[in-house]
Design a protein around this motif. Structure first.
Motif, PDB file in Angstrom:
ATOM      1  N   ALA A  75       3.664   5.593  -5.823  1.00 36.75           N
ATOM      2  CA  ALA A  75       3.542   5.559  -7.293  1.00 36.75           C
ATOM      3  C   ALA A  75       2.468   6.554  -7.735  1.00 36.75           C
ATOM      4  N   GLU A  76       1.395   6.612  -6.979  1.00 35.71           N
ATOM      5  CA  GLU A  76       0.306   7.539  -7.315  1.00 35.71           C
ATOM      6  C   GLU A  76       0.814   8.982  -7.284  1.00 35.71           C
ATOM      7  N   ARG A  77       1.613   9.287  -6.266  1.00 40.10           N
ATOM      8  CA  ARG A  77       2.153  10.652  -6.179  1.00 40.10           C
ATOM      9  C   ARG A  77       3.069  10.954  -7.366  1.00 40.10           C
ATOM     10  N   LEU A  78       3.861   9.981  -7.748  1.00 38.04           N
ATOM     11  CA  LEU A  78       4.773  10.216  -8.880  1.00 38.04           C
ATOM     12  C   LEU A  78       3.998  10.350 -10.188  1.00 38.04           C
ATOM     13  N   ARG A  79       2.903   9.596 -10.306  1.00 39.12           N
ATOM     14  CA  ARG A  79       2.050   9.744 -11.507  1.00 39.12           C
ATOM     15  C   ARG A  79       1.466  11.146 -11.542  1.00 39.12           C
ATOM     16  N   ALA A  80       0.965  11.561 -10.361  1.00 35.76           N
ATOM     17  CA  ALA A  80       0.302  12.866 -10.291  1.00 35.76           C
ATOM     18  C   ALA A  80       1.267  14.000 -10.632  1.00 35.76           C
ATOM     19  N   SER A  81       2.536  13.826 -10.256  1.00 30.09           N
ATOM     20  CA  SER A  81       3.490  14.899 -10.540  1.00 30.09           C
ATOM     21  C   SER A  81       4.157  14.724 -11.906  1.00 30.09           C
ATOM     22  N   GLY A  82       3.701  13.747 -12.658  1.00 32.60           N
ATOM     23  CA  GLY A  82       4.214  13.562 -14.021  1.00 32.60           C
ATOM     24  C   GLY A  82       5.577  12.878 -14.077  1.00 32.60           C
ATOM     25  N   ALA A 140       0.834  -1.211   0.000  1.00 35.00           N
ATOM     26  CA  ALA A 140       0.000   0.000   0.000  1.00 35.00           C
ATOM     27  C   ALA A 140       0.870   1.263   0.000  1.00 35.00           C
ATOM     28  N   LEU A 141       2.007   1.196   0.696  1.00 34.36           N
ATOM     29  CA  LEU A 141       2.916   2.350   0.721  1.00 34.36           C
ATOM     30  C   LEU A 141       3.479   2.629  -0.672  1.00 34.36           C
ATOM     31  N   TYR A 142       3.787   1.541  -1.400  1.00 33.87           N
ATOM     32  CA  TYR A 142       4.367   1.723  -2.737  1.00 33.87           C
ATOM     33  C   TYR A 142       3.304   2.253  -3.703  1.00 33.87           C
ATOM     34  N   ASP A 143       2.069   1.752  -3.523  1.00 33.02           N
ATOM     35  CA  ASP A 143       0.967   2.243  -4.370  1.00 33.02           C
ATOM     36  C   ASP A 143       0.796   3.751  -4.180  1.00 33.02           C
ATOM     37  N   ALA A 144       0.852   4.178  -2.915  1.00 28.37           N
ATOM     38  CA  ALA A 144       0.647   5.605  -2.634  1.00 28.37           C
ATOM     39  C   ALA A 144       1.776   6.434  -3.252  1.00 28.37           C
ATOM     40  N   THR A 167      13.365  -1.025  -7.362  1.00 27.96           N
ATOM     41  CA  THR A 167      13.870   0.355  -7.232  1.00 27.96           C
ATOM     42  C   THR A 167      12.997   1.270  -6.371  1.00 27.96           C
ATOM     43  N   LEU A 168      11.710   1.332  -6.662  1.00 23.83           N
ATOM     44  CA  LEU A 168      10.839   2.254  -5.919  1.00 23.83           C
ATOM     45  C   LEU A 168      10.562   1.783  -4.483  1.00 23.83           C
ATOM     46  N   PRO A 169      10.157   0.517  -4.292  1.00 28.66           N
ATOM     47  CA  PRO A 169       9.898   0.078  -2.911  1.00 28.66           C
ATOM     48  C   PRO A 169      11.093   0.325  -1.984  1.00 28.66           C
ATOM     49  N   SER A 170      12.294   0.150  -2.522  1.00 27.55           N
ATOM     50  CA  SER A 170      13.484   0.350  -1.688  1.00 27.55           C
ATOM     51  C   SER A 170      13.547   1.794  -1.197  1.00 27.55           C
ATOM     52  N   VAL A 171      13.281   2.743  -2.092  1.00 27.49           N
ATOM     53  CA  VAL A 171      13.324   4.157  -1.701  1.00 27.49           C
ATOM     54  C   VAL A 171      12.201   4.464  -0.699  1.00 27.49           C
ATOM     55  N   VAL A 172      11.019   3.954  -0.995  1.00 31.61           N
ATOM     56  CA  VAL A 172       9.875   4.226  -0.112  1.00 31.61           C
ATOM     57  C   VAL A 172      10.171   3.703   1.295  1.00 31.61           C
ATOM     58  N   ASP A 173      10.716   2.483   1.354  1.00 32.90           N
ATOM     59  CA  ASP A 173      11.032   1.902   2.665  1.00 32.90           C
ATOM     60  C   ASP A 173      12.146   2.669   3.361  1.00 32.90           C
ATOM     61  N   ASP A 174      13.196   2.985   2.611  1.00 36.53           N
ATOM     62  CA  ASP A 174      14.307   3.710   3.231  1.00 36.53           C
ATOM     63  C   ASP A 174      13.796   5.027   3.821  1.00 36.53           C
ATOM     64  N   ALA A 175      12.911   5.692   3.094  1.00 33.75           N
ATOM     65  CA  ALA A 175      12.382   6.970   3.582  1.00 33.75           C
ATOM     66  C   ALA A 175      11.479   6.730   4.792  1.00 33.75           C
ATOM     67  N   GLU A 176      10.571   5.773   4.667  1.00 39.83           N
ATOM     68  CA  GLU A 176       9.585   5.562   5.722  1.00 39.83           C
ATOM     69  C   GLU A 176      10.235   5.058   7.013  1.00 39.83           C
ATOM     70  N   MET A 177      11.304   4.265   6.864  1.00 41.81           N
ATOM     71  CA  MET A 177      11.952   3.712   8.064  1.00 41.81           C
ATOM     72  C   MET A 177      13.068   4.597   8.579  1.00 41.81           C
ATOM     73  N   GLY A 178      13.273   5.721   7.948  1.00 38.70           N
ATOM     74  CA  GLY A 178      14.311   6.642   8.413  1.00 38.70           C
ATOM     75  C   GLY A 178      15.714   6.069   8.300  1.00 38.70           C
ATOM     76  N   ILE A 179      15.956   5.330   7.214  1.00 35.13           N
ATOM     77  CA  ILE A 179      17.302   4.771   7.001  1.00 35.13           C
ATOM     78  C   ILE A 179      18.273   5.929   6.785  1.00 35.13           C
ATOM     79  N   THR A 180      19.322   5.946   7.580  1.00 35.94           N
ATOM     80  CA  THR A 180      20.290   7.053   7.472  1.00 35.94           C
ATOM     81  C   THR A 180      21.451   6.702   6.557  1.00 35.94           C
TER      82      THR A 180
END
Ligand code: GLU
Length: 447
Positions: A85-92, A79-83, A185-198
């Motif tokens: 992806a939706e944002r990236l679609r919306a921003s073109g 669900a996090l990745y869907d959200a 590629t995308l799930p990794s970024v979403v997770d790194d951001a959401e989990m606060g990976i430093t």
């Protein structure tokens, strides 16, 4: 700020020693810096990921001594990745493309034929709404590409220093497949951001991904973590490791009797500024890990070096640690400590102890070349109780009576007592063998 790092294997095979390098770099970094270590299973490839491999990964990490502070699975987080992806679609930034793999391959070959780099030409961006509708009416479903911004992507890598990749040299990466599933590629970024990976510490095979992912972090408005791309372990001939090379899997190495400390030492210290040596204690290994001095050249290793590292670890292992494992080999606890002290310097692997226990308990087929000599020696065996001084006292008595000394004296005694011409110091072994068995062996009887 305490670092948060992650090790992110796909559960599509067993971890090998090269994966252990990445896992340990992360876990040791967190351990030393007082940070958090996350195990993330990248299991969005449902066709190849299995629960068995996922369980094996956790088990193999445990064997290495790594306990994740947190474990997550990407398949629970769609669900996090869907959200996102939706944002990236919306921003073109995420656009649909309809080419088949065949069409892309033909285009690629044409570009190469013309001496052009095989970068995706963004034909899909030029499709009109009517053309898209027509393609979908044909039954085509889009995959989704991330539109890269032109220009250099730069970062300061903890291993490689200042890095830069020209975005124009890359194809817009596919983030979502035709069936709606996500590439890594995308799930990794979403997770790194959401989990606060430093800190993202991973193999240098991901350098290109990093350029793309830095742009995705920015497009999602997320802070970009620090990156460290370490060199990859390769065999002495320079061949890369793959999960197919089962004999270098952690479970294969474990089944072959290697200690986790030997595997960890080789995995971490190869291709670093430190000499490869046996460091069984993970805190000490963590202190030796210095990302800034990891070599840029491939980290070549010879699996045979494991034997030497393993022997070192066994030779330094105290009885308290060895005893439960000796019990598992069937060595009785009451005699295990004396036995361990007697044999450990002769072991490469702990399991080698079983063979020496058979020498103690028998039956041993003694080698007696000179029965008269053996009988004379037997007559001089001191009465029990025996201790660590018995072997020397007996040897001195035999020497005084028969006149032999050195190898000429001790080798026939060893051959009679153990059936072998080599082995642990008999000072430790003789009291374990005991008088009765020693007498029978000196008579040439299997005992
Ligand atoms: N699943 C990826 C891999 O195994 C993770 C890479 C990363 O650390 O971002 O290569």
């Amino acid at each position: 700020m305490a670092p948060v790092v992650r090790f992110a294997p796909s559960p599509t095979g067993y971890l090998h020693i090269g994966n252990a390098r990445t896992a340990l770099f992360n876990a040791l970094f967190a351990r030393r810096e007082g940070g958090t270590f996350v195990l993330r299973l990248d299991d969005t490839d449902t066709a190849r990921s299995t629960p068995e491999f996922a369980a094996a990964i956790a088990e193999d990490l445990r064997w290495l001594g790594i306990a994740p502070d947190r474990s997550v699975r990407q398949s629970d987080r769609i669900a996090l990745y869907d959200a996102a992806a939706e944002r990236l679609r919306a921003s073109g930034r995420l656009y649909p493309a309809y080419e088949t793999p065949d069409e892309l391959e033909r285009r690629r070959r044409r570009q190469l034929g013309r001496g052009q780099p095989p970068v995706y030409d963004r034909a899909a961006l030029r499709l009109t709404q009517a053309e898209r509708t027509a393609l979908e009416a044909e039954g085509r479903r889009p995959h989704w590409r991330f539109r890269l911004d032109p220009g250099p992507v730069t970062w300061t890598d903890l291993v490689r220093g200042p890095c830069h990749v020209e975005a124009e040299s890359l194809s817009d990466p596919v983030l979502v497949r035709e069936d709606g599933s996500y590439l890594y590629t995308l799930p990794s970024v979403v997770d790194d951001a959401e989990m606060g990976i430093t800190h993202v510490i991973r193999g240098e095979d991901h350098v290109t991904n990093t350029a793309v992912q830095i742009q995705i972090f920015a497009a999602l408005g997320a802070p970009v973590p620090v990156f460290a791309h370490h060199n990859l372990l390769t065999t002495a001939s320079g061949e890369g490791l793959s999960k197919r090379l089962g004999h270098l899997s952690l479970r294969g190495l474990r089944a072959d009797g290697y200690e986790p400390g030997a595997v960890a030492s080789l995995a971490v210290l190869t291709g670093s500024a430190e000499a490869v040596r046996a460091v069984a204690d993970l805190d000490e290994l963590a202190r030796l890990l210095d990302l800034a001095h990891v070599s840029r050249a491939p980290a070549k290793f010879d699996p045979h070096d494991l034997d030497q590292l393993n022997a070192r670890i066994i030779h330094g292992m105290d009885a308290a640690e060895a005893l439960p494992r000796l019990a598992a080999l069937g060595i009785p606890p009451a005699r295990a400590e004396a036995f361990w002290t007697a044999v450990r310097a002769n072991l490469t692997k702990l399991s080698d102890a079983a063979a020496w226990w058979r020498v103690v308990e028998g039956p041993v087929m003694p080698v007696v070349a000179d029965a008269a000599f053996a009988a004379q020696a037997a007559a001089l065996l001191p009465p029990e109780p025996w201790d660590g001084g018995t072997w020397k006292a007996w040897g001195d008595a035999v020497k005084a009576r028969i006149g032999l000394k050195g190898k000429a004296l001790f080798l026939p005694l060893r051959l009679a007592l153990t059936g072998l011409d080599h082995g642990p110091d008999l000072s430790g072994l003789l009291p374990l063998i005991g008088r009765e068995r020693a007498l029978r062996r000196l008579r040439g009887e299997a005992a």
